[in-house]
Write a protein that holds these residues in place. Structure first.
Motif, PDB file in Angstrom:
ATOM      1  N   ASP A 318     -33.323  54.644  43.194  1.00  0.00           N
ATOM      2  CA  ASP A 318     -33.486  53.654  44.259  1.00  0.00           C
ATOM      3  C   ASP A 318     -32.562  52.486  43.923  1.00  0.00           C
ATOM      4  O   ASP A 318     -32.881  51.655  43.074  1.00  0.00           O
ATOM      5  N   ILE A 319     -31.432  52.425  44.586  1.00  0.00           N
ATOM      6  CA  ILE A 319     -30.410  51.439  44.229  1.00  0.00           C
ATOM      7  C   ILE A 319     -30.864  50.013  44.536  1.00  0.00           C
ATOM      8  O   ILE A 319     -30.467  49.066  43.845  1.00  0.00           O
ATOM      9  N   VAL A 320     -31.719  49.845  45.538  1.00  0.00           N
ATOM     10  CA  VAL A 320     -32.216  48.499  45.856  1.00  0.00           C
ATOM     11  C   VAL A 320     -33.133  48.008  44.733  1.00  0.00           C
ATOM     12  O   VAL A 320     -33.081  46.852  44.323  1.00  0.00           O
ATOM     13  N   PHE A 323     -30.941  47.048  41.865  1.00  0.00           N
ATOM     14  CA  PHE A 323     -30.334  45.740  42.163  1.00  0.00           C
ATOM     15  C   PHE A 323     -31.340  44.614  41.933  1.00  0.00           C
ATOM     16  O   PHE A 323     -31.017  43.588  41.321  1.00  0.00           O
ATOM     17  N   ASP A 324     -32.568  44.821  42.424  1.00  0.00           N
ATOM     18  CA  ASP A 324     -33.599  43.794  42.246  1.00  0.00           C
ATOM     19  C   ASP A 324     -33.885  43.564  40.766  1.00  0.00           C
ATOM     20  O   ASP A 324     -33.966  42.422  40.307  1.00  0.00           O
TER      21      ASP A 324
END
Lengths: 330, 330
Positions: A318-320, A323-324
């Protein structure tokens, strides 16, 4: 390849080329960081043959690193570049291609493991060092030089070096026995104007001592090739590249793009294309190098790619979330 | 984003940004060249929402091209951008995001199909023209302007234009009703120094008439982003980019890289990452855009990517055979 008119003698126009530029293939050495240097002989031989046929100047076979720190049970032959292993691939290397291996500061038993040059097929030793390891690097450079090798130095992670320390380090390194020093964008963080500024600085130091400057780029922001071009424009003459960009994380400057750009008729792209098709691309699914969003994020943030490499080893990515985690971390 | 000190007023250092720079997302328009503009509404809405959240300046929804030349049975809605289709996605578009569509010279029934601006959600019409179609393009620009739109022009395949014709074309175009003209590297052929030279030329022409200059890059040599940076350094202020680089063949400048570089706090990369993960990457296997060796070869040779696209549609691809066919062809 064009050069600005203000550039030095070797500069050419679009239809000429700079004959002083040397290309070093580090496919096995840097790509080995994705598989603990466990390459089948067939692949190493394929890269070697392609380098010879393509007119590449140097091939880096791997590291000369410590068997005490890197257990032979867990690593392939190209972590150590033992003489027997190299000769199994290259014989006496009766070709124009020069061979090199990299030795990491504080990770190499260089005094014992690097043989005198007249006992080795290697032509050059490249010492890789972080800024704080320079005293060790200088000893390694001297050792390689005294054994009869051409010696170079890759000063890693330059995007994290304070400028005053960098100046001090460059001063020490260019006065050593090296023939070339490399700008190394380990984290794939640099933009072209930063590359230009660094290259100018390195060249200022290097030229006072008659040394060359090289470029080793990473592709986290799809700038590996572009930053290598920028280096050439500024005056770099030693260029690292790999087949299909194979290298740690986002990988390196693709050698097929680089030699297409250089216009030197001694280079031939066809053997490289064949090698990529036969030997390199078949490894992509397993090794998983190349630009992706996670490598972009670590590159933009000027971080080592290790968190992105760990992310890419996960099943449900999950790239988001990645990032988070990386941006909200305090 | 850094600018050379010699650059104009809007130039900033590494820790500032140029507020005059506008980013245009053409994911659906250029990406639609890989699937005949057959996108599910959910995807177009996903891109639209991400552009709004990310602070992107313009979104190009597709083409205003002819239903007589492009049969509606064989093409998706975004080949035509009918008002009803657009409003199904964007409603009245009560956002800061401006909407644009592209009309191809000689492929658009622009007089009938482009409505007066007060009847449309579109803000801008971009006319795409090859150098020999400029008289038609000028009529299309006037038509769009007279209907109340902001008009721009994308002069395609500039890497194939004879310089004298280019000068003549630029002279005509900058004197038209356009607000901006784009350097368009349709074949992904240009290196940074060529981009710099073209950008200087375009700016010289454009500034005399108070017009802006834009950049539309392709990624055949992994230079889409790098060439967009080079354009910025030279003074471009209208930048095309797409999510995950989705676009014809090797694709475009990736918008996630571009806004990370621009440093303007109005831009946010997180919504773009989410859109790429949810909507764009799931299409990659089917649409097959992005850098590969076949696109590199057409780029290096300054050719339209159509032979590479045909190659990529084959089952058993042999890149050496493709290289031989394209280079041995007499």
């Amino acid at each position: 390849m064009q050069m600005s008119e203000s550039k030095e003698s070797a500069a050419g126009g679009w239809l000429s080329y700079r004959s002083d530029i040397k290309v070093l293939d580090c496919t096995i050495r840097d790509g080995g960081l994705m598989n603990d240097h466990k390459f089948d002989d067939e692949i190493v031989k394929g890269v070697y043959d392609a380098c010879v046929e393509a007119g590449i100047d140097y091939m880096e076979l791997g590291y000369k690193n410590s068997k005490k720190l890197f257990a032979p049970a867990e690593n392939g032959a190209w972590k150590y570049c033992d003489e027997d292993d190299m000769r199994r691939i290259v014989g006496e290397n009766e070709t124009e291609l020069k061979l090199t291996a990299m030795a990491d500061a504080e990770k190499s038993d260089y005094k014992e493991d690097i043989l005198p040059k007249n006992e080795s097929v290697l032509d050059m030793i490249r010492v890789a060092t972080y800024i704080h390891q320079i005293p060790t690097a200088l000893d390694m450079i001297k050792d390689a030089h005294d054994k009869g090798y051409d010696a170079c130095v890759n000063l890693m992670a330059v995007s994290t070096c304070p400028e005053s320390e960098l100046d001090e380090g460059l001063e020490l390194l260019v006065k050593s026995e090296i023939s070339a020093i490399y700008v190394v964008d380990s984290f794939g963080h640099l933009y072209s104007e930063q590359v230009a500024a660094l290259m100018k600085k390195y060249l200022d130091f290097a030229r006072t001592e008659g040394k060359q400057v090289g470029m080793h780029a990473h592709n986290n922001q799809q700038l590996g090739f572009a930053n290598t071009i920028e280096s050439i424009i500024q005056g770099a003459s030693m260029l690292d590249a790999t087949m299909a960009g194979l290298g740690r994380g986002a990988g390196n400057c693709p050698i097929e793009l680089l030699i297409s750009f250089l216009h030197n008729p001694k280079f031939h792209v066809r053997p490289i294309l064949k090698c990529i098709q036969d030997h390199i691309e078949p490894m992509r699914a397993k090794l998983g190098w190349g630009f992706d969003l996670s490598y972009m994020i670590t590159g933009v943030l000027n971080q080592h790619p290790r968190s992105a490499m760990a992310f890419n080893d996960q099943k449900n990515k999950d790239i988001v979330k990645f990032f988070d985690e990386i941006t909200l971390d305090e």
